[in-house]
Design a protein around this motif. Structure first.
Motif, short mmCIF file in Angstrom:
data_model
loop_
_atom_site.label_atom_id
_atom_site.label_comp_id
_atom_site.label_asym_id
_atom_site.label_seq_id
_atom_site.Cartn_x
_atom_site.Cartn_y
_atom_site.Cartn_z
N TYR A 44 35.02 7.51 22.66
CA TYR A 44 33.75 7.18 23.31
C TYR A 44 33.71 7.66 24.76
CZ TYR A 44 32.27 4.18 19.41
OH TYR A 44 31.86 3.71 18.19
N ALA A 65 32.93 11.24 24.87
CA ALA A 65 31.53 11.52 24.56
C ALA A 65 30.58 10.94 25.60
CB ALA A 65 31.18 10.97 23.18
N ARG A 74 29.95 7.56 26.44
CA ARG A 74 29.18 6.36 26.09
C ARG A 74 29.06 5.41 27.27
NH1 ARG A 74 29.08 2.95 20.53
NH2 ARG A 74 27.30 1.69 21.14
N LEU A 106 31.36 14.51 19.02
CA LEU A 106 32.18 13.42 18.50
C LEU A 106 31.72 13.08 17.08
CD1 LEU A 106 34.11 10.96 18.66
CD2 LEU A 106 32.27 9.70 19.79
#
Lengths: 249, 485
Positions: free
Chosen positions: A45, A48, A50, A82
């Motif tokens: 995460y 990516a 998040r 991802l």
């Protein structure tokens, strides 16, 4: 080249990654293995981008560029992808429409021309064939009512459609039977190439018999505790994580 | 976090530009003095060269209205409206004489409609849409008259219908929404200045979509259109209205009345894309949209279908309804109501089952963002003689952010034990996981919200005529800009 340097990440006020350092040269596939709770999903995460995954210190450099200030969609436009462990349902949005919207959003961000519906459909069909994704699935709402295997196949389909420079696969093997696993592994292997960097995150060694990585890193308590060649997977399979990290997994 | 902040700032930057229909056309206007009196009603009637019966009808409405009180049961809040501080008539000066053809229309007006993207010019014939455009109080141009006349369809400004088709107007005007119906409808009956009139004769399928664009331009002016659509036995018509207004920081009143009559076996499909100016981010300005819309399925096996996409207006008070009088008649209501910032909407429908085997279907999608309040208010009423009546209602609410509200107020009355009534309701929030999934695929924040909301509204969007569905989808995205963060 992906370089993660002494990365500390906090989620809900709790530090999960505690000085993770890892580098994956361009063109290589590395695996990150680790027991539950070691920080595998936090790593994916964070890569990516998040929201809520706060980088306290350390750096993530991709081809020399610091990813931290970039929003998730900006990273996608730069080729970060991802494949998620739990793909999300979006009711009312057909899969093909979602793929077209995403593909064109990335192209727009890169100042490339957008593709019309027909071009996208043709492109998606080609990729779908290799993954045995039926046409009918493309017309259903995104991930709504998809089986676990269908969801994972769609993740890999997206990966092959977007042709990312950095692909992170988070537990892509979970919930798959052996045939689906083999098919997905084939698609992933077909995407290996000199300009693509891949990070395969997994709990089990199973996937790594099909996708043989250049290096394996063992993640425990938020850090890489051991790195080695592909043979490390077999050691883990035989002796478990406990043997390596000195705590029950 | 940084990404969200950035989006927010960017959105704040462009907020001033966001409502792209917010321009004002500088044009010489013929204005009524402020305030409402019998004299003003007489003046409006005289401007329209109306026959005496029409004036009487208006005056009766006015006299009723004076004794009526504004309703206050809706879940909307606004300062008291001073009805004597409004104008009840405004018309572009050059329109004193109604233009004979498009060439005679003031080019400035045509320019305005061009900005709005209305296919007014006959060159856009391919679009297959006939348009009646109402600018403030006056109907400006009706396209495709010839082709419609050939089919026997009457599509003209209602002021013209009053003069040229008095028998039809007399018979049907006020027959669905009586003069005394409610405060705003009565006000409209007294002062309505224009609107559209449609009559589709027996057995005729109207050869094209009919459309009206309403535009409020003048300030401190109320707009009171009146629309009357009659589908005779076995006829079919699909009608669409679109609405925009300039940005002004004072509120403007819009109180329209729409009446639909479907005779035996007739079908009317009425779609609305309402994008009146919603006010700014602090809730300043915007249109008060107090509208009465009702359809009467008067004949056996008739059908009336309402589809609405409500994205604009500071306040929406609107309940397009169906009276299912004819046996086996069908009523439908498909609604998307989007409220952002400080918008308030209290909207829904009434399905009144009077005839045997009447069926109704309600699908309502309410979306709230910012500090908005969105209420679905609906009545399903089955009368004693409505044997075998059926209703299915589905009410879905979507919340974006933590400061908005969604409310569902269904009223269900059944006085016939054979009735089947179903009501389903859901409330959900756009999930962080859904947003992240979109973002991680390269879809930006605003586009992601638009995509998810459009998915949520899909059942209703599918009901719109094709060429307007695309516009409506875009509108959904635009009206929710800046709603996440």
């Amino acid at each position: 080249m992906l370089e993660i340097q002494d990365l500390h990440v906090r989620v809900d006020g709790k530090e999960i990654l505690k000085g993770l350092t890892l580098s994956v040269p361009t063109g290589e596939v590395h695996a990150v293995m680790g027991p539950n709770g070691s920080g595998k999903s936090t790593l994916s995460y964070t890569l990516a981008g998040r929201e809520g995954y706060e980088i306290v210190s350390g750096k993530i450099l991709f081809n020399g560029e610091d990813l931290a200030p970039l929003s998730s969609d900006a990273r996608a436009a730069r080729g970060v992808f991802l494949a998620m462990q739990y793909p999300v349902e979006i009711p009312g949005v057909t899969t093909i429409n979602f793929l077209k919207t995403a593909l064109n959003a990335q192209r727009r961000a890169r100042n490339e021309s957008e593709l019309d519906a027909l071009r996208v459909l043709k492109l998606v069909r080609e990729k779908a064939k290799a993954l045995n994704v039926p046409e009918e699935m493309l017309r259903r709402a995104l991930n709504v009512g998809f089986s676990g295997g269908e969801k994972k196949r769609l993740e890999v389909l997206q990966m092959s459609l977007f042709e990312p420079k950095l692909a992170v696969l988070d537990e892509t093997d979970s919930g798959l039977d052996i045939d689906a696993l083999r098919m997905i592994a084939e698609s992933v292997n077909a995407m290996r190439g000199p300009s693509r960097t891949m990070l395969v995150i997994t709990h089990y060694q199973r996937l790594l018999t099909y996708i043989v990585p250049n290096r394996i890193h063992v993640l425990a308590s938020g850090r890489i505790v051991k790195s080695g060649g592909p043979e490390l997977a077999l050691v883990l399979e035989e002796k478990g994580y406990e043997h390596l990290i000195g705590e029950p997994a | 976090m940084a990404a969200i902040e950035e989006t927010r700032e960017r959105v704040a930057d462009i907020a001033g530009e966001k409502y792209k229909y917010g321009f004002v056309t500088d044009i010489e206007m013929d204005l009524a003095p402020k305030g409402l009196s019998e004299d003003v009603v007489r003046m409006i009637s005289a401007k329209k060269n109306e026959p005496a019966w029409m004036l009487e009808w208006r005056l009766e409405a006015y006299r009723r209205w004076v004794k009526m009180r504004e309703p206050n049961w809706a879940r909307v809040h606004y300062p008291k409206i001073d009805y004597q501080d409004l104008r009840y008539y405004a018309a572009p000066k050059s329109q004193g004489e109604r233009p004979a053809s498009l060439e005679d229309v003031d080019p400035k007006l045509l320019e305005t409609y061009k900005k709005l993207g209305i296919p007014l010019s006959e060159q856009k014939m391919l679009a297959g849409v006939a348009v009646d455009a109402v600018f403030d109080s006056v109907s400006v141009a009706t396209t495709f008259k010839q082709k419609l006349t050939e089919a026997g369809v009457i599509f003209c400004p209602i002021s013209e219908a009053v003069r040229e088709h008095p028998e039809l107007v007399k018979k049907y005007l006020g027959s669905v929404v009586p003069v005394t119906d409610n405060f705003f409808a009565t006000l409209n009956s007294a002062v309505f200045s224009d609107g559209s009139f449609v009559y589709v004769p027996k057995g005729v399928r109207c050869p094209m979509e009919l459309s009206t664009y309403f535009r409020i331009n003048a300030s401190e002016t109320g707009q009171f259109e009146r629309t009357l659509i009659i589908a005779d036995e076995g006829a079919y018509v699909s009608y669409l209205e679109g609405c925009t207004a300039p940005k002004r920081d004072v509120n403007q009143l819009h109180a329209a009345v729409v009446e639909l009559v479907a005779l035996d076996g007739a079908e009317i499909k009425y779609s609305t894309v309402q994008n009146w100016y919603p006010g700014d981010e602090e809730g300043k300005g915007g249109i008060y949209n107090f509208v009465t819309k009702r359809g009467d399925c008067r004949g056996r096996g008739s059908k009336i279908s309402w589809t609405q996409v409500e994205t604009g207006s500071a306040i929406t008070w609107k309940y397009p309804s169906c009276i299912l009088r004819g046996d086996n008649s069908v009523g439908e209501f498909y609604s998307i109501a989007i409220t952002n910032n400080y918008q308030q909407a209290d909207t829904g429908t009434k399905m009144i089952h009077l005839g045997k085997n009447t069926r109704s279907r309600i699908i309502s999608k309410g979306i709230s963002a910012g500090h908005a309040q969105n209420t679905y208010r609906g009545l399903v009423s089955v009368h004693p003689k409505a044997l075998g009546a059926r209703n299915h209602t589905q009410c879905d609410s979507l919340l974006i952010g933590g400061n908005c509200g969604a409310h569902t107020v269904p009223y269900i009355e059944s006085r016939n034990p054979s009735a089947h009534i179903e009501h389903e309701a859901t409330t959900s929030k756009i999930g962080d996981d859904q947003l992240f999934y979109c973002l991680s695929r390269g879809i930006g924040q605003e586009e992601a919200v638009a995509l998810i909301v459009n998915g949520f509204c899909r059942d209703v969007l599918q009901q719109l005529p094709m060429e307007f569905a695309v516009e409506a989808q875009k509108l959904v995205g635009i009206s929710l800009e800046g709603s996440v963060g």
